[in-house]
Design a protein around this motif. Structure first.
Motif, PDB file in Angstrom:
ATOM      1  N   VAL A  63       8.091  -8.759  -8.280  1.00  0.00           N
ATOM      2  CA  VAL A  63       8.547  -8.054  -7.083  1.00  0.00           C
ATOM      3  C   VAL A  63       9.982  -7.576  -7.273  1.00  0.00           C
ATOM      4  N   ALA A 122       2.292  -7.827  -1.352  1.00  0.00           N
ATOM      5  CA  ALA A 122       2.685  -8.280  -0.015  1.00  0.00           C
ATOM      6  C   ALA A 122       1.831  -9.418   0.505  1.00  0.00           C
ATOM      7  N   ASP A 123       0.578  -9.522   0.062  1.00  0.00           N
ATOM      8  CA  ASP A 123      -0.305 -10.552   0.593  1.00  0.00           C
ATOM      9  C   ASP A 123      -0.600 -11.649  -0.426  1.00  0.00           C
ATOM     10  N   PRO A 133       4.438 -16.168  -2.807  1.00  0.00           N
ATOM     11  CA  PRO A 133       5.571 -15.844  -3.695  1.00  0.00           C
ATOM     12  C   PRO A 133       5.847 -16.922  -4.743  1.00  0.00           C
ATOM     13  N   TRP A 173       4.101   3.520  -3.960  1.00  0.00           N
ATOM     14  CA  TRP A 173       4.518   2.342  -3.182  1.00  0.00           C
ATOM     15  C   TRP A 173       3.888   2.411  -1.792  1.00  0.00           C
ATOM     16  N   GLY A 181       2.016  -3.035  -2.898  1.00  0.00           N
ATOM     17  CA  GLY A 181       1.650  -3.171  -1.503  1.00  0.00           C
ATOM     18  C   GLY A 181       0.678  -4.342  -1.454  1.00  0.00           C
ATOM     19  N   PRO A 182      -0.184  -4.446  -0.448  1.00  0.00           N
ATOM     20  CA  PRO A 182      -1.244  -5.460  -0.488  1.00  0.00           C
ATOM     21  C   PRO A 182      -2.158  -5.241  -1.694  1.00  0.00           C
ATOM     22  N   GLU A 239      11.166  -3.671  -7.289  1.00  0.00           N
ATOM     23  CA  GLU A 239      12.134  -3.154  -6.319  1.00  0.00           C
ATOM     24  C   GLU A 239      13.295  -2.471  -7.034  1.00  0.00           C
ATOM     25  N   GLY A 246       4.446  -0.224   0.448  1.00  0.00           N
ATOM     26  CA  GLY A 246       5.139  -1.310   1.140  1.00  0.00           C
ATOM     27  C   GLY A 246       5.676  -2.291   0.121  1.00  0.00           C
ATOM     28  N   ALA A 247       5.947  -3.501   0.550  1.00  0.00           N
ATOM     29  CA  ALA A 247       6.449  -4.529  -0.363  1.00  0.00           C
ATOM     30  C   ALA A 247       5.384  -4.836  -1.408  1.00  0.00           C
ATOM     31  N   PRO A 248       5.737  -4.851  -2.700  1.00  0.00           N
ATOM     32  CA  PRO A 248       4.742  -5.159  -3.723  1.00  0.00           C
ATOM     33  C   PRO A 248       4.147  -6.555  -3.525  1.00  0.00           C
TER      34      PRO A 248
END
Length: 626
Positions: A161, A149-150, A153, A143, A18-19, A165, A145-147
């Motif tokens: 990531v 995320a902040d 990339p 989890w 996540g963040p 996923e 959220g998106a690993p």
């Protein structure tokens, strides 16, 4: 008076799924500075290892670091120590040639997640499905959220990531399998239907859905789910479902009693273990390969000489078909089989990790996947002593191939990629783009019959032009016309006339040109610019809005206000992701289908302003007739 010693920092914990957050012993909090956050993420992903200053600079600035980058990294490290209450540098240590974050794996949520998953698998193997479900649920709860995320990339971040996923969906599959052992098929059906729609090519999810449907008394629906998956695999990849899934279908057909849920308290039957036989999951041979004779010849010659074969080119240009055709030509020279490994470069889930490629290889050869080994060791162990030809399809970066190590003697490797993967030495590279118009017409004749095509030659050529002479677009157009014998070619050409609706017309069952182009844009966003919407993506949006198919580097520089060097880097990245074609005269062509897709993605205010100011400029040349 003696100076009091600083108290050691509290037992720090970190979250990356996540963040990015750190727990200071009292509460979870974020790291405010983007550069400090990126530095912390890079060090945590290499926890308890020395990360060189050179790699950290690359993570923070890509290929264009400032002259003072080393000093800036030192400043960020100093501020990060203050944020971690580690002012004497016992956690974030300076170690030549860079820095080391001294933390244990269990203090990072990724490490804790992996520990829970290992324990849950052990519980499942020990016949404790209740405990396994609890363990899998605990792992999935980490989890947020998106690993990462902040965090920007970068290649390191995106690789992690993608791995996380894949870990997440594999854990969901394992948890559902454990719940099926507990007889919870009724409650699982809604979740399974959603998951199958989100991940249509994951066979284990389909197996779980078929089992749950059958146990729910929906035998016909379970068989229909199998037929839907088989149709998708055959249409998309030209392969049949796995042997285990075909076996499940047969067991459902004959109402195999072992598929029924166990009665509470009943002792589960002993599992029968049968030897695994090699399973051929290689795509069917595209016997008719139009307009690629010279490319096929060069590819065959390169592979026979022991070189890596690389097929690169435009999105939708038929890279996979060429690689598969070459493999079938070479099949007699590799008696231990042909293996097809989807590498997922342009898929929404992101590129496949190396360990997954090893598992796919093991399954195709009917062997057990090596455990607890580096992917290169497993790859070598599976292939050494075997004469196997492997096709790695849709490779995103050279790193996906390099991490597997060299191909053992006796084997051969062909990779398809939008990029030429120039950092891989000793490769034979062939490039494919739009077909010659006559070859494109032959492709239509092959699918529709010469009589139908030659009866409307003008309309046929119009279809070829409006499909950019790309094999995928022509294949979809032919598929639509083949199932609609009452349509004239002229009527279908008229459907393709408006670029705004062209991609809607180029859809047939599971084939869609739009999906292919979306994959190419995803690759550009992930790997082309680092920040996900950099100079190459802005150049692509600009070219789409200006509706011009041909551009030179100087043209693009003048239009975008970028230096010539930056414009060249941008357009070359479009070539490397299959969204543009480099021409012999130094110009670049962006197919109309690509520009139509870009316009669908929405407007970019910066590009809109450039269009308004320079849209009438003659610096772009019109697209010539091919």
């Amino acid at each position: 008076m003696p100076i009091p010693r600083q108290s050691p920092p509290a037992r720090l914990k970190f979250r990356l799924m996540g963040p990015v957050e750190v727990h200071d012993g009292v509460q979870w909090r974020g790291i405010g500075s983007a550069k400090q956050r990126a530095l912390l993420a890079a060090l945590l992903l290499k926890a308890d290892q020395v990360v060189s200053l050179e790699q950290l600079v690359a993570e923070l600035w890509d290929d264009h670091p400032p002259a003072s980058a080393s000093g800036l990294v030192a400043g960020y490290a100093w501020r990060l120590r203050r944020a971690l209450n580690d002012r004497d540098g016992r956690v974030l240590t300076t170690r030549s040639p860079g820095y080391r974050l001294v933390v244990a794996a269990e203090t990072i949520d990724i490490g804790e997640c992996e520990r829970l998953i290992r324990q849950a698998h052990a519980d499942l193997a020990a016949g404790l499905p209740h405990a396994a479900v609890e363990g899998f649920d605990a792992a999935l709860a980490l989890w947020r959220g998106a690993p990462l995320a902040d965090v920007r990339p970068t290649p390191l971040v995106m690789a992690e990531v993608a791995r996380l996923e894949e870990t997440r969906i594999a854990t969901v599959e394992a948890r559902i399998g454990a719940e099926l052992e507990l007889g919870r098929h009724n409650m699982l059906l809604p979740e399974l239907k959603v998951l199958v729609s989100q991940h249509p090519l994951r066979e284990r999810l389909h197996a779980h859905l078929m089992t749950a449907l059958y146990r729910d008394g929906q035998q016909a629906v379970a068989l229909g789910a199998y037929r839907d998956l088989r149709r998708l695999l055959v249409d998309e990849l030209g392969i049949e479902p796995s042997e285990s899934l075909r076996d499940l279908e047969q067991r459902i057909l004959r109402n195999d009693p072992s598929l029924r849920p166990e009665q509470p308290g009943a002792r589960p039957p002993a599992r029968l273990v049968t030897p695994s036989l090699p399973v051929s999951r290689f795509p069917a041979d595209p016997v008719a390969l139009h307009g690629r004779r010279s490319e096929l010849g060069r590819l065959l010659q390169g592979v026979r000489s022991g070189r890596l074969g690389v097929v690169q080119g435009l999105a939708g240009a038929g890279k996979t078909a060429l690689a598969v055709r070459a493999a079938h030509e070479l099949a007699a020279e590799y008696p231990d089989g042909l293996v097809f490994v989807p590498m997922g470069g342009g898929t929404p889930d992101g590129p496949a990790e190396a360990a997954r490629a090893v598992r796919v290889l093991a399954g195709a050869l009917g062997l057990s996947s090596p455990r607890n080994e580096h992917p290169a060791s497993g790859w070598s162990a599976l292939l050494t002593g075997r004469q196997v030809l492997v096709v790695l399809d849709d490779v995103a970066t050279a790193a996906q191939v390099r991490v597997l190590g060299p191909m053992p003697a006796g084997g051969a490797l062909i990779a398809t990629s939008r990029s030429g993967m120039t950092t891989l030495d000793g490769a034979t590279r062939v490039s494919v783009g739009s077909l010659d118009p006559d070859d494109a017409l032959d492709m239509l004749r092959d699918h529709l019959g010469a009589e139908r095509v030659d009866a409307e030659p003008g309309a046929a050529r119009m279809i070829v032009e409006r499909c950019d002479a790309l094999p995928l677009a022509l294949r979809v157009a032919a598929a639509r016309l083949a199932t609609r014998q009452n349509w004239s070619l002229a009527a279908f050409a008229a459907r393709l006339a408006d670029p705004a609706g062209r991609l809607d017309a180029l859809v047939c069952e599971s084939m869609a040109v739009r999906d292919c182009l979306a994959g190419a844009v995803r690759v550009l966003a992930r790997y082309g610019d680092g920040d996900g919407d950099g100079v190459a993506l802005r150049a692509l949006r600009l070219l789409g809005r200006l509706d011009r198919g041909m551009v030179s580097v100087s043209n693009l520089a003048a239009l975008s206000g970028q230096p010539t060097a930056a414009a060249e880097v941008a357009v070359e990245r479009l070539v490397d992701t299959g969204l543009a074609e480099a021409l012999p005269d130094g110009r670049y062509r962006i197919p109309e289908l690509v520009r139509a897709h870009v316009r669908e993605l929405g407007h970019n205010p910066e590009c809109d302003q450039i269009v308004a100011l320079r849209g009438q400029s003659p610096v772009m040349t019109a697209r010539p007739h091919r």
